[in-house]
Each structure stands twice: as structure tokens, then as C-alpha cells.
Design a protein around this motif. Sequence first.
Motif, mmCIF file in Angstrom:
data_model
loop_
_atom_site.group_PDB
_atom_site.id
_atom_site.type_symbol
_atom_site.label_atom_id
_atom_site.label_comp_id
_atom_site.label_asym_id
_atom_site.label_seq_id
_atom_site.Cartn_x
_atom_site.Cartn_y
_atom_site.Cartn_z
ATOM 1 N N ALA A 108 2.358 28.783 52.816
ATOM 2 C CA ALA A 108 1.237 28.986 53.743
ATOM 3 C C ALA A 108 1.486 30.195 54.631
ATOM 4 N N LYS A 109 0.420 30.918 54.877
ATOM 5 C CA LYS A 109 0.508 32.125 55.706
ATOM 6 C C LYS A 109 -0.461 31.974 56.889
ATOM 7 N N ASP A 110 0.067 32.145 58.098
ATOM 8 C CA ASP A 110 -0.747 31.939 59.306
ATOM 9 C C ASP A 110 -1.356 33.248 59.811
ATOM 10 N N THR A 111 -1.977 33.128 60.970
ATOM 11 C CA THR A 111 -2.649 34.254 61.671
ATOM 12 C C THR A 111 -3.624 35.020 60.765
ATOM 13 N N ILE A 112 -4.410 34.241 60.069
ATOM 14 C CA ILE A 112 -5.432 34.826 59.202
ATOM 15 C C ILE A 112 -6.781 34.771 59.931
ATOM 16 N N THR A 113 -7.574 35.799 59.758
ATOM 17 C CA THR A 113 -8.932 35.826 60.325
ATOM 18 C C THR A 113 -9.929 35.775 59.177
ATOM 19 N N ALA A 114 -10.896 34.854 59.294
ATOM 20 C CA ALA A 114 -11.951 34.777 58.271
ATOM 21 C C ALA A 114 -13.210 35.442 58.819
ATOM 22 N N ILE A 115 -13.865 36.218 57.983
ATOM 23 C CA ILE A 115 -15.087 36.920 58.409
ATOM 24 C C ILE A 115 -16.201 36.576 57.418
ATOM 25 N N LYS A 116 -17.283 36.016 57.973
ATOM 26 C CA LYS A 116 -18.440 35.732 57.103
ATOM 27 C C LYS A 116 -19.493 36.799 57.375
ATOM 28 N N GLU A 166 -19.877 36.405 61.339
ATOM 29 C CA GLU A 166 -19.205 35.320 62.078
ATOM 30 C C GLU A 166 -17.711 35.465 61.855
ATOM 31 N N VAL A 167 -16.943 35.328 62.935
ATOM 32 C CA VAL A 167 -15.486 35.485 62.814
ATOM 33 C C VAL A 167 -14.803 34.171 63.191
ATOM 34 N N ASP A 168 -13.871 33.710 62.350
ATOM 35 C CA ASP A 168 -13.054 32.535 62.686
ATOM 36 C C ASP A 168 -11.593 32.955 62.724
ATOM 37 N N ASN A 169 -10.975 32.800 63.893
ATOM 38 C CA ASN A 169 -9.533 33.086 63.993
ATOM 39 C C ASN A 169 -8.758 31.810 63.704
ATOM 40 N N HIS A 170 -7.430 31.933 63.795
ATOM 41 C CA HIS A 170 -6.564 30.756 63.705
ATOM 42 C C HIS A 170 -6.712 30.032 62.355
ATOM 43 N N GLN A 171 -6.744 30.828 61.289
ATOM 44 C CA GLN A 171 -6.846 30.252 59.948
ATOM 45 C C GLN A 171 -5.513 30.427 59.209
ATOM 46 N N SER A 172 -5.296 29.594 58.200
ATOM 47 C CA SER A 172 -4.100 29.731 57.354
ATOM 48 C C SER A 172 -4.509 29.721 55.891
ATOM 49 N N ILE A 173 -3.847 30.586 55.131
ATOM 50 C CA ILE A 173 -4.053 30.559 53.677
ATOM 51 C C ILE A 173 -2.968 29.682 53.076
ATOM 52 N N ILE A 174 -3.386 28.718 52.278
ATOM 53 C CA ILE A 174 -2.402 27.922 51.534
ATOM 54 C C ILE A 174 -2.479 28.378 50.090
ATOM 55 N N CYS A 175 -1.336 28.727 49.564
ATOM 56 C CA CYS A 175 -1.324 29.353 48.252
ATOM 57 C C CYS A 175 -0.543 28.454 47.286
ATOM 58 N N LEU A 176 -1.157 28.131 46.158
ATOM 59 C CA LEU A 176 -0.498 27.290 45.150
ATOM 60 C C LEU A 176 -0.179 28.188 43.969
ATOM 61 N N VAL A 177 1.080 28.197 43.592
ATOM 62 C CA VAL A 177 1.539 29.198 42.625
ATOM 63 C C VAL A 177 2.198 28.565 41.403
ATOM 64 N N GLY A 178 1.951 29.108 40.272
ATOM 65 C CA GLY A 178 2.629 28.692 39.045
ATOM 66 C C GLY A 178 2.007 29.423 37.869
ATOM 67 N N HIS A 179 2.772 29.518 36.783
ATOM 68 C CA HIS A 179 2.267 30.227 35.613
ATOM 69 C C HIS A 179 1.045 29.497 35.050
ATOM 70 N N SER A 180 -0.043 30.198 34.866
ATOM 71 C CA SER A 180 -1.280 29.628 34.302
ATOM 72 C C SER A 180 -1.781 28.402 35.055
ATOM 73 N N VAL A 217 -7.655 27.147 55.385
ATOM 74 C CA VAL A 217 -7.863 25.994 56.284
ATOM 75 C C VAL A 217 -7.643 26.451 57.722
ATOM 76 N N ASN A 218 -8.142 25.653 58.661
ATOM 77 C CA ASN A 218 -7.825 25.921 60.052
ATOM 78 C C ASN A 218 -6.322 25.662 60.232
ATOM 79 N N THR A 219 -5.662 26.496 61.017
ATOM 80 C CA THR A 219 -4.205 26.359 61.155
ATOM 81 C C THR A 219 -3.813 24.981 61.706
ATOM 82 N N ASN A 220 -4.706 24.361 62.486
ATOM 83 C CA ASN A 220 -4.395 23.014 62.997
ATOM 84 C C ASN A 220 -4.249 22.008 61.852
#
Length: 440
Positions: free
Chosen positions: A300-308, A369-383, A418-421
Motif C-alpha cells: 500500500a502506498k499513502d499520500t495519494i490524491t484522487a482527482i475526478k 473534485e479532489v480527495d486527499n488522504h487516499q491510499s493505493i493498495i496494489c495486488l501483485v503476481g504473475h498473470s 481506498v481512503n487511508t483510514n
Amino acid sequence: MKVLKFGGTSVGSIKNIKRVKEIITDGEEKIVVLSAMSGTTNALVEISEFIKNNNSSEAIQRIKILEQKYQEVLYELFESSNIKQEVENYIYLVFEFLKEGVFEKYSELLYNKIVSRGELLSTYIFTKYLNQEGVNAQLLPALEFMRIDKTNDPDDFYIKQNLQRLIQDSLPADIYITQGFICLNAYGEIANLQRGGSDYTATIIGGIVKAEEVQIWTDIDGMHNNDPRFVENTHAISNLSFDEAAELAYFGAKILHPQTVMPARKANIPVRLKNTLLPESYGTLISKEFKGEGIKAIAAKDTITAIKIKSARMLLAYGFLKKVFEIFEKHETSIDMITTSEIAVSLTIDDAKNLVSIVEELEKFSMVEVDNHQSIICLVGHSVVRHHETHRLFKVLQDIPIRMISYGGSNNNISLLVNTNDKITALKSLNSYIFDFEVV
Ligand code: ADP
Ligand code: ASP
Ligand code: MG
């Protein structure tokens, strides 16, 4: 030739410094990259903050506390000798430098000079300790060969020329020690590779010297399948491909600086993650081989900003996305995730430095619209996108609101915003749905 990097914990105590000496003295020639002793860079960052805020008395106070720590290292690691005297003089000079810095005008360059002292101290002390123990080790000053260009990429040509020259000019040695993290910028000033950058130093050097392997020695037995700081019962993954490891590092697996994999992948040099506290454990081998299928790990990576961005003229007039992208390009801001609908596009950035100007320009032709305090959750694996168990991850929709999903952009990665909370709940739920079949 191998390149071995030891992180802050690995050189953070007398006991661990002695362990590192045992690990590296196996008779093979090598380059050893060291971080600052754990806690030092954080302390130096805080000292810089006090200087920036004109709080010189607190800055001096913190410098003295740190100096005390190095006095203890000096007395515990060295026997009375000329070597001890040299180290004492060096520590004295570093702390005089810091004390003088308190009364200078704050600038980014001053910050860079201050934080560089951590790696300068650890490498000097460690090289002298090896010399005291009869090991033929030489220091290669990173500030004489490691340089980044105007786009912050390693200046491979400069690094190669200067590293070769330094090795040729140095007395022959079994072990070469150098500083991680610190470098020169395109103007020849002291700079760095960002926090955690010693990993990156190791693979840059590995690529340049065409090392047979780069080893990253840390305080855990390899890349785990989930973030061990937030989720219990995670386990180390034995093998990862360059692509899988790069995604995990980029999306927040703290064990690797985000750019570490790039130079290794380019030069096809395997990277082994090893535990200094448990050297016999296998760790993780990162190479070009793909092994296994399905989701291997979550980060997971924090301090992401989402922009719609909603199109003012409905129905995605063509050219709309082009206009949007041009604004991000103009402001040198890269986009991580993106999803679109007929009337809107949502995207994420992790560098919000130019957000105000970006929004101002977007608002000329859209609703934003801007949403701060977001986190990207990344799921990784071959195929992962094709695997028959991947559907399990969508159960997480029962537990928390998901702001965006990116599926199919690459075969090896699925990302959720997701929201970081909600991040820790999401990591835990995903862990049980994906890796712990009994709970499902
Ligand atoms: P070093 O000082 O050796 O560079 P870091 O603190 O930068 O060490 O990285 C190691 C830490 O990364 C571990 O102690 C662990 O808490 C954290 N970490 C986060 N995600 C992962 C993961 N997926 N696998 C292993 N460690 C992780
Ligand atoms: N000492 C630096 C930091 O703490 C670099 C590193 O540890 O890799 O960020
Ligand atoms: Mg690190």
C-alpha cells in the motif's frame, strides 16, 4: 563482484556492526553500500526542521544528543589506537559542521548537506573498524562518483568513469565501502536519492560494475506477502520477477526504495533480499524468472490524491483526455491510476506539489473534485488478472468503500484506491480472503 547493501538497523548497533563484518569477510571481493545508523537520518531531518523554523537552541540540543550517541559508538567499537583517534577527529569535525549549520540561512542545499552526514559517519566508522580488525577495506566516497542528472536519473556515464577511476586510484582492497543515499546533482551540489535511497545506490552501482548479484541486507527475511507493519502472520516470498518486485516497491513495500529494481532489471542482475539478523534464511530472490501464478503480495502506498474531472460538455468529446493529460504533462506530474466513464475521468497522483495550478487549468473546461488522504493498495503476481482465485479480492467490497479499481492495465497488477483510514482494514481483509483460505 557482488554489491551488498546494509540498511540502518544492520549498522545501527555495535552488535549488528559486528554481524555485518562477519557476513562480508568471506574472502570474496565486493562493494559494500551502507545506510546511516538507524535513527540518524530521522534525527538529521528533525535538526534541519528546527533550523528552518529558526529554533536554533532546539537544533543545537538535538545535535548534542546525536553526538553523544556517536561518542558511545566510538568507545564501544574501538580500542585505544591511532585509528580510534582518527575516528574521534572525524566525528568531531562532522558535529562541528552541524553546529555551524545551525546559524546558516536555511536552504534545500543546507538540508541535503545535513542529511548526508549520516552515511558519511557510518561508512567512515565502519571502514576504520574493519581496518582495526585487520580487514583490507577502502572507502570510496560516493560524492566523488555518484551523480544524478537534471531529471533525477542516475548519470551512468559520469558514475562509470569516476567509479572506475576511484577503484584504480585506491589502494588494492578486498572490500570497498561506500555511502548509500547521497550523491551529487547535475550542478555538482550535494543531493540524495530520496529517503530509503541506499537500496537504489546499490543497484545503480551493481548495474555499472555488472555485478553478478546485488544483495540488500535488512531487518526482515525478504519481501513479505503483505505489509508486516500492519498485518500479522505475513511470510517471505522466495522468488519474485523484476516486474513483480518493481510494482511492489513502487506501490509502497518499504523494504525496497521505489526505484531500486530499475537498474537491476536493465542490466539483468539478480537482487537478493537478506536478513542481517538471520543470515541463514533464504530471503527473496528477484530475477527475470517468473515463478508461480496468482496474487503473491499486497502493498500500500499513502499520500495519494484522487482527482475526478467531469466533462462540462457531456459524452466524452474526443480530445478531452488529451487536454487533461497535457495539463499533467505541463506540470511534470505523473499519474498512477486512471478510470474513465462516459462523462468523467478519475485519476490519482502522488506528488501534489502542483495540484493548485493543475486544478485551476482543469476547471477551465471541466468540473473538478479532489480527495486527499487516499491510499493505493496494489495486488501483485504473475498473470493475476487471469488467475482463477483472483475473484476473492472483490470480497473486500463488503468491508470498505473502494474509490477506484484498476484492473487489466498490466497482467501483473490490480490496484484499489481506498481512503487511508480504511487502509489497514483493507490490507487485513484482503490478506484473509486471498492468502488464508480457511477464513474465507
Ligand atoms: P533498511 O533500514 O534496512 O533499509 P527499511 O526499514 O527501509 O530497512 O525496510 C525494511 C522494513 O520494511 C521492514 O522492517 C518492514 O517493516 C517493512 N516492510 C514494509 N512492507 C514490507 C514487505 N512487503 N516485506 C518486507 N518488509 C516490509
Ligand atoms: N539513511 C537514508 C534514510 O534513512 C537512506 C537509507 O536508509 O536508505 O532514508
Ligand atoms: Mg530502507
